[in-house]
Design a protein around this motif. Sequence first.
Motif, PDB file in Angstrom:
ATOM      1  N   GLU A 172     -44.037 -27.053 -84.807  1.00 17.66           N
ATOM      2  CA  GLU A 172     -44.421 -27.378 -85.849  1.00 17.66           C
ATOM      3  C   GLU A 172     -44.671 -26.143 -86.872  1.00 17.66           C
ATOM      4  OE1 GLU A 172     -47.812 -30.205 -88.410  1.00 17.66           O
ATOM      5  OE2 GLU A 172     -47.975 -29.795 -86.114  1.00 17.66           O
ATOM      6  N   GLU A 175     -41.134 -25.622 -88.452  1.00 15.00           N
ATOM      7  CA  GLU A 175     -40.690 -26.693 -89.353  1.00 15.00           C
ATOM      8  C   GLU A 175     -41.608 -26.578 -90.798  1.00 15.00           C
ATOM      9  OE1 GLU A 175     -41.579 -30.162 -86.991  1.00 15.00           O
ATOM     10  OE2 GLU A 175     -39.891 -29.814 -85.736  1.00 15.00           O
ATOM     11  N   LEU A 176     -42.868 -26.167 -90.719  1.00 12.65           N
ATOM     12  CA  LEU A 176     -43.658 -25.766 -92.127  1.00 12.65           C
ATOM     13  C   LEU A 176     -42.805 -24.643 -92.716  1.00 12.65           C
ATOM     14  CD1 LEU A 176     -47.328 -26.329 -90.746  1.00 12.65           C
ATOM     15  CD2 LEU A 176     -45.939 -27.881 -92.238  1.00 12.65           C
ATOM     16  N   GLU A 178     -39.477 -23.657 -92.483  1.00 12.14           N
ATOM     17  CA  GLU A 178     -38.243 -23.951 -92.844  1.00 12.14           C
ATOM     18  C   GLU A 178     -38.409 -25.000 -94.181  1.00 12.14           C
ATOM     19  OE1 GLU A 178     -34.146 -26.043 -90.927  1.00 12.14           O
ATOM     20  OE2 GLU A 178     -36.279 -26.390 -90.024  1.00 12.14           O
ATOM     21  N   ASN A 179     -39.445 -25.896 -94.122  1.00 13.33           N
ATOM     22  CA  ASN A 179     -39.096 -26.801 -95.191  1.00 13.33           C
ATOM     23  C   ASN A 179     -40.141 -26.775 -96.410  1.00 13.33           C
ATOM     24  OD1 ASN A 179     -37.510 -28.749 -93.612  1.00 13.33           O
ATOM     25  ND2 ASN A 179     -38.962 -29.003 -92.472  1.00 13.33           N
ATOM     26  N   ASN A 180     -40.883 -25.249 -96.553  1.00 12.60           N
ATOM     27  CA  ASN A 180     -41.788 -25.159 -97.552  1.00 12.60           C
ATOM     28  C   ASN A 180     -41.525 -23.531 -97.930  1.00 12.60           C
ATOM     29  OD1 ASN A 180     -43.761 -27.631 -97.624  1.00 12.60           O
ATOM     30  ND2 ASN A 180     -43.547 -27.129 -95.370  1.00 12.60           N
ATOM     31  N   ARG A 182     -41.538 -20.041 -97.857  1.00 12.75           N
ATOM     32  CA  ARG A 182     -41.151 -19.076 -96.475  1.00 12.75           C
ATOM     33  C   ARG A 182     -41.899 -17.920 -96.284  1.00 12.75           C
ATOM     34  NH1 ARG A 182     -34.759 -20.882 -95.988  1.00 12.75           N
ATOM     35  NH2 ARG A 182     -35.023 -22.859 -95.571  1.00 12.75           N
TER      36      ARG A 182
END
Length: 244
Positions: A172, A175-176, A178-180, A182
């Motif tokens: 997780e 994933e955080l 990667e998607n927010n 950096r």
Amino acid sequence: MTQFVVYKALFGSYDKIEPINSELVQGNTDYFVISDIELILPAPWKLIQVERKFDSYALENRFYKMNGLDWFKNYKRSIYLDGNINFTGSLDRLLETLDTDKDIYAFNHPKRSNVTDEFKACLIYNKITIQEYLESTREAYQPFKDAKIEMFECGILIRNPKSSILSAAMTEWFELFENNIRRDQLYFPFIIVKHNLKIGSLGISNIRNNSEFFSIKAHTHKTRWVDRKKVLLYKKLNKLFKWL
């Protein structure tokens, strides 16, 4: 018997792998560098060559930084180091001071105690853009700022690869990232709290000056003149007007 593993993840020409002082090389420890190219490494480092998964060197590095545990399930402890961090002291002496029941160890941040201040510092020191800083003020980022735990630096992570809850937490975390925005340590406190990880402190980070066990060098890439000027301007604005 090999019990411990030290590893780095190197993608792009960001850092150079330095040799380890022969007096600090231990027979109970393996030393690996994960990379997508065939590196010639100084002993005792050994190469784990992988195929690229992402079009970003930063993403590639963080994937193995956070998810590298999958490679090292048979070790008692894994020690991740950023590419520009090296040993100056005995790994055995360090590990024998750590509690065996902890999932993860890291250094406490030497300057900041919360994620809100870290976002501000990331802008001032040119780690994120103004647009990203404004994005960080959105409600979606509030849970990361609300995590009730101190700030840690994430350039050195000592983990228990056999921890039953650590793998999901690290997945997780990536994933955080990667998607927010950096910057990985912005989400680290949230992950620790959400997954109820048992975290241990290595103390307040002193790897820039008088650490018994680690040293750090500047990254090999050069900072642009305009970026240095921007940092100086932002620091001055913040000092004069508290603009953040």
